[in-house]
Design an enzyme around this catalytic site. Structure first.
Site, PDB file in Angstrom:
ATOM      1  N   ASP A  80       1.016  -1.075   0.085  1.00 31.65           N
ATOM      2  CA  ASP A  80       0.180   0.121  -0.013  1.00 31.65           C
ATOM      3  C   ASP A  80       0.714   1.073  -0.024  1.00 31.65           C
ATOM      4  OD1 ASP A  80       0.049   1.021   3.219  1.00 31.65           O
ATOM      5  OD2 ASP A  80      -0.082  -1.147   3.061  1.00 31.65           O
ATOM      6  N   ASP A 169      -9.936   3.169   5.874  1.00 30.62           N
ATOM      7  CA  ASP A 169      -8.796   2.945   6.821  1.00 30.62           C
ATOM      8  C   ASP A 169      -9.381   3.731   7.902  1.00 30.62           C
ATOM      9  OD1 ASP A 169      -6.354   3.286   8.186  1.00 30.62           O
ATOM     10  OD2 ASP A 169      -5.272   4.247   6.501  1.00 30.62           O
ATOM     11  N   GLU A 171      -8.495   4.000  11.987  1.00 31.79           N
ATOM     12  CA  GLU A 171      -7.489   3.437  12.815  1.00 31.79           C
ATOM     13  C   GLU A 171      -7.013   4.912  14.041  1.00 31.79           C
ATOM     14  OE1 GLU A 171      -3.400   3.850  11.287  1.00 31.79           O
ATOM     15  OE2 GLU A 171      -4.343   3.613   9.403  1.00 31.79           O
TER      16      GLU A 171
END
Length: 281
Positions: A80, A169, A171
């Site tokens: 990534d 994503d 987090e």
């Protein structure tokens, strides 16, 4: 030991004053945003600039960095990348065995990756199966708003056999409070708003990227996404460890942020035909 009387009172007072000044300074240092061990807060000059967040940037700080995986199961290597990598030498990655890639497309509703075209199209052109990801900031706008922004800025999907579904994503917050100021119930609601909107726009269930310790802390280890959304789990160690609740297996494991080539390195849980199956839906 005898005490010298001459000037003793002045000496003691000056020592106490110095000690008091030192304690006050230490107290101020501990209270300052960005002091050692403190999470950055809004307006904190030590916090990174908005838009600079990348996958897993909080993993080492919170979960640590261990050794490389010891699994013997069939895995397919992927990377990534984000704007931090600038123009990527995709042919070099392909020749090293990397067969798929995810590229950061957007963050919040205020940032798009300036290198997105080179990275997204470049990986495709060398033969990789590729997709894009969105770095969530649940404290800035709603999940639906960010899902729409993502789709409108590179997060779409097409059934061409080489495009993976988009990734949420979710987090650690690099800009402030770990859980973005949300309760566990509020965070779950935000995530659901995002993935439902993404599916309504693309017809695909978004992949959820997270780390088990963050998920436990910020969603209360909610188990309601495992049946629909593929899991991309971050753990930089020799084994993947405990998974977030609701998922019996991982689809992707981000196992290091310091791989032998550019970008974070990941194992897809299966051979290349399984990567293709996810792309095709």
């Amino acid at each position: 030991m005898p005490v010298h009387r001459s000037g003793s009172t002045t000496v003691r007072r000056s020592r106490f004053a110095a000690a008091g000044t030192l304690l006050a300074a230490l107290s101020l240092l501990v209270a300052l945003p960005g002091a050692a061990g403190a999470a950055p807060t809004a307006g904190d000059p030590t916090a990174p600039a908005r838009g600079t967040a990348t996958m897993g940037m909080g993993v080492v700080a919170h979960d640590g960095q261990g050794g490389l995986p010891t699994t013997r199961a069939v895995q397919t290597e992927g990377v990534d990348v984000s704007g931090h990598q600038n123009a990527v030498a995709w042919s070099t990655l392909w020749n090293s065995g990397v067969k798929w890639a995810y590229v950061k497309a957007s963050e919040g509703t205020y940032y798009t990756n300036e290198d997105f075209a080179q990275q997204y199209n470049g990986s495709y052109n060398v033969g990789m199966i590729r997709g894009s990801y969105h770095f969530a900031t649940p404290d800035t706008t709603s999940g639906a708003t960010q899902a729409n922004y993502f789709v409108d800025h590179g997060g779409g999907w097409s059934k061409d056999g080489k495009t993976l579904p988009g990734v949420l994503d979710i987090e650690w917050n690099p800009y402030g409070a770990q859980c973005y100021g949300k309760t566990a119930a509020g965070m779950v609601s935000w995530i659901r708003d995002f993935v439902n909107t993404y599916k309504s726009r693309t017809g695909r269930d978004a992949v959820i990227y997270t780390a088990t310790s963050w998920w436990q802390s910020c969603t209360g280890n909610n188990a309601s996404f495992g049946a629909t959304n593929p899991l991309w789990v971050a753990r930089y160690n020799t084994t993947v460890g405990t998974l977030p609740a609701g998922w019996g297996f991982y689809t992707i494991w981000q196992y290091t942020s310091s791989g032998p080539t550019v970008g974070d390195h990941n194992h897809f849980n299966g051979a290349l035909d399984r990567v293709q199956a996810l792309a095709n839906g």
